[in-house]
Design a protein around this motif. Sequence first.
Motif, mmCIF file in Angstrom:
data_model
loop_
_atom_site.group_PDB
_atom_site.id
_atom_site.type_symbol
_atom_site.label_atom_id
_atom_site.label_comp_id
_atom_site.label_asym_id
_atom_site.label_seq_id
_atom_site.Cartn_x
_atom_site.Cartn_y
_atom_site.Cartn_z
ATOM 1 N N ILE A 1 -26.204 -23.059 -4.293
ATOM 2 C CA ILE A 1 -25.775 -22.621 -3.430
ATOM 3 C C ILE A 1 -25.955 -23.307 -1.949
ATOM 4 O O ILE A 1 -24.854 -23.411 -1.160
ATOM 5 C CB ILE A 1 -26.391 -20.884 -2.971
ATOM 6 C CG1 ILE A 1 -26.458 -20.123 -4.300
ATOM 7 C CG2 ILE A 1 -25.763 -20.269 -1.688
ATOM 8 C CD1 ILE A 1 -24.652 -19.872 -4.821
ATOM 9 N N VAL A 2 -27.031 -23.903 -1.613
ATOM 10 C CA VAL A 2 -27.369 -24.693 -0.511
ATOM 11 C C VAL A 2 -26.250 -25.702 -0.479
ATOM 12 O O VAL A 2 -25.554 -25.756 0.577
ATOM 13 C CB VAL A 2 -28.873 -25.180 -0.268
ATOM 14 C CG1 VAL A 2 -28.956 -26.121 0.580
ATOM 15 C CG2 VAL A 2 -29.662 -23.778 -0.209
ATOM 16 N N ALA A 3 -26.164 -26.372 -1.684
ATOM 17 C CA ALA A 3 -25.090 -27.550 -1.582
ATOM 18 C C ALA A 3 -23.793 -27.055 -1.254
ATOM 19 O O ALA A 3 -22.970 -27.716 -0.530
ATOM 20 C CB ALA A 3 -25.208 -28.158 -2.796
ATOM 21 N N LYS B 1 -24.515 -39.092 12.150
ATOM 22 C CA LYS B 1 -25.959 -39.006 11.521
ATOM 23 C C LYS B 1 -27.056 -39.298 12.682
ATOM 24 O O LYS B 1 -26.969 -40.313 13.350
ATOM 25 C CB LYS B 1 -25.987 -40.114 10.755
ATOM 26 C CG LYS B 1 -27.127 -40.013 9.622
ATOM 27 C CD LYS B 1 -26.753 -41.007 8.377
ATOM 28 C CE LYS B 1 -27.902 -41.674 7.814
ATOM 29 N NZ LYS B 1 -27.468 -42.832 7.033
ATOM 30 N N ALA B 2 -27.862 -38.255 12.558
ATOM 31 C CA ALA B 2 -28.942 -38.454 13.660
ATOM 32 C C ALA B 2 -30.040 -39.605 13.041
ATOM 33 O O ALA B 2 -30.032 -39.630 11.992
ATOM 34 C CB ALA B 2 -29.911 -37.238 13.999
ATOM 35 N N ASP C 1 -26.796 -34.348 13.652
ATOM 36 C CA ASP C 1 -27.746 -33.812 12.800
ATOM 37 C C ASP C 1 -28.096 -34.714 11.679
ATOM 38 O O ASP C 1 -27.288 -35.712 11.468
ATOM 39 C CB ASP C 1 -27.249 -32.372 12.422
ATOM 40 C CG ASP C 1 -28.656 -31.564 12.122
ATOM 41 O OD1 ASP C 1 -29.530 -31.998 11.898
ATOM 42 O OD2 ASP C 1 -28.261 -30.187 12.470
ATOM 43 N N TRP C 2 -29.339 -34.495 11.062
ATOM 44 C CA TRP C 2 -29.633 -35.369 9.918
ATOM 45 C C TRP C 2 -28.657 -34.699 8.777
ATOM 46 O O TRP C 2 -28.609 -33.831 8.662
ATOM 47 C CB TRP C 2 -31.179 -35.070 9.541
ATOM 48 C CG TRP C 2 -31.997 -36.006 10.521
ATOM 49 C CD1 TRP C 2 -32.187 -37.098 10.637
ATOM 50 C CD2 TRP C 2 -32.831 -35.169 11.860
ATOM 51 N NE1 TRP C 2 -32.993 -37.481 11.686
ATOM 52 C CE2 TRP C 2 -33.018 -36.517 12.473
ATOM 53 C CE3 TRP C 2 -32.490 -34.109 12.219
ATOM 54 C CZ2 TRP C 2 -33.889 -36.148 13.799
ATOM 55 C CZ3 TRP C 2 -33.386 -33.847 13.596
ATOM 56 C CH2 TRP C 2 -33.909 -34.850 14.375
ATOM 57 N N PRO C 3 -28.294 -35.668 7.920
ATOM 58 C CA PRO C 3 -27.369 -35.284 6.818
ATOM 59 C C PRO C 3 -27.937 -34.156 5.876
ATOM 60 O O PRO C 3 -27.185 -33.226 5.644
ATOM 61 C CB PRO C 3 -27.088 -36.611 5.933
ATOM 62 C CG PRO C 3 -27.613 -37.652 7.133
ATOM 63 C CD PRO C 3 -28.470 -37.172 8.029
ATOM 64 N N ALA C 4 -29.076 -34.487 5.659
ATOM 65 C CA ALA C 4 -29.930 -33.408 4.938
ATOM 66 C C ALA C 4 -30.156 -31.892 5.514
ATOM 67 O O ALA C 4 -30.415 -31.055 4.899
ATOM 68 C CB ALA C 4 -31.253 -33.850 4.398
ATOM 69 N N VAL D 1 -29.037 -22.614 6.603
ATOM 70 C CA VAL D 1 -28.562 -23.055 5.585
ATOM 71 C C VAL D 1 -29.664 -23.739 4.458
ATOM 72 O O VAL D 1 -29.917 -23.750 3.149
ATOM 73 C CB VAL D 1 -27.597 -24.165 5.510
ATOM 74 C CG1 VAL D 1 -27.236 -24.891 4.083
ATOM 75 C CG2 VAL D 1 -26.326 -23.331 5.928
ATOM 76 N N HIS D 2 -30.669 -24.556 4.986
ATOM 77 C CA HIS D 2 -31.756 -25.155 4.158
ATOM 78 C C HIS D 2 -33.005 -24.647 4.258
ATOM 79 O O HIS D 2 -33.619 -24.780 2.987
ATOM 80 C CB HIS D 2 -31.731 -26.640 5.022
ATOM 81 C CG HIS D 2 -30.392 -27.213 4.867
ATOM 82 N ND1 HIS D 2 -29.909 -28.039 3.869
ATOM 83 C CD2 HIS D 2 -29.386 -27.640 5.681
ATOM 84 C CE1 HIS D 2 -28.847 -28.571 3.994
ATOM 85 N NE2 HIS D 2 -28.646 -28.205 5.006
ATOM 86 N N THR D 3 -33.657 -23.853 4.940
ATOM 87 C CA THR D 3 -34.973 -23.304 4.833
ATOM 88 C C THR D 3 -34.858 -21.718 5.300
ATOM 89 O O THR D 3 -36.084 -21.137 5.105
ATOM 90 C CB THR D 3 -35.999 -24.039 5.528
ATOM 91 O OG1 THR D 3 -35.528 -23.941 6.960
ATOM 92 C CG2 THR D 3 -36.310 -25.591 5.207
#
Length: 119
Positions: free
Chosen positions: A93-95, A114-115, A35-38, A45-47
């Motif tokens: 929280i996301v971190a 890492k993608a 996956d992409w690190p971000a 988790v991210h959006t």
Amino acid sequence: MNASEYDLVVVGSGPAGQKGAIAAAKARKRVAVIDWPAMIGGVSVHTGTIPSKTMREAIFQLTGFAVKTLGGNGFRNHGDISVRDVSSRVSTIVARETELIRDQLTRNTIAIIKAVRCF
Ligand SMILES: Cc1cc2nc3c(=O)[nH]c(=O)nc-3n(C[C@H](O)[C@H](O)[C@H](O)COP(=O)(O)OP(=O)(O)OC[C@H]3O[C@@H](n4cnc5c(N)ncnc54)[C@H](O)[C@@H]3O)c2cc1C
């Protein structure tokens, strides 16, 4: 990455990828997740789930809205909350969730790869 090092390579570290990867690792398969690190943890988790619910909860807490709607005596309007107040809570929280998922994958000896974009 040498594909022959792994029995299973999972594309995507969202809830589906995590569960599949961990199930395979527990069955003693050599597993990698790409996956992409971000984006470790996926949309959830991210959006998606975590940011949206954290944002709602932060607004309730910072404005005292939850206390007010329950008719609590301790309600005080906290006045001007800023977008920065809310987004700071969301990013904390996301971190934390991202770290938790990274830990869970590495604890299960799953490689995180890492993608890269090829276009
Ligand atoms: C605003 C919002 C709120 C939500 N709220 C809730 C909720 O309250 N409760 C609930 O149950 N669900 C909720 N959801 C839905 C939930 O987020 C999804 O069901 C869940 O994330 C799906 O998980 P998944 O693993 O299938 O995919 P995803 O979480 O989408 O993960 C896919 C992963 O694959 C990666 N990926 C994609 N292509 C590639 C590639 N070519 N190479 C490498 N990596 C790649 C992406 O970067 C991503 O990390 C919400 C969604 C949104 C958008």
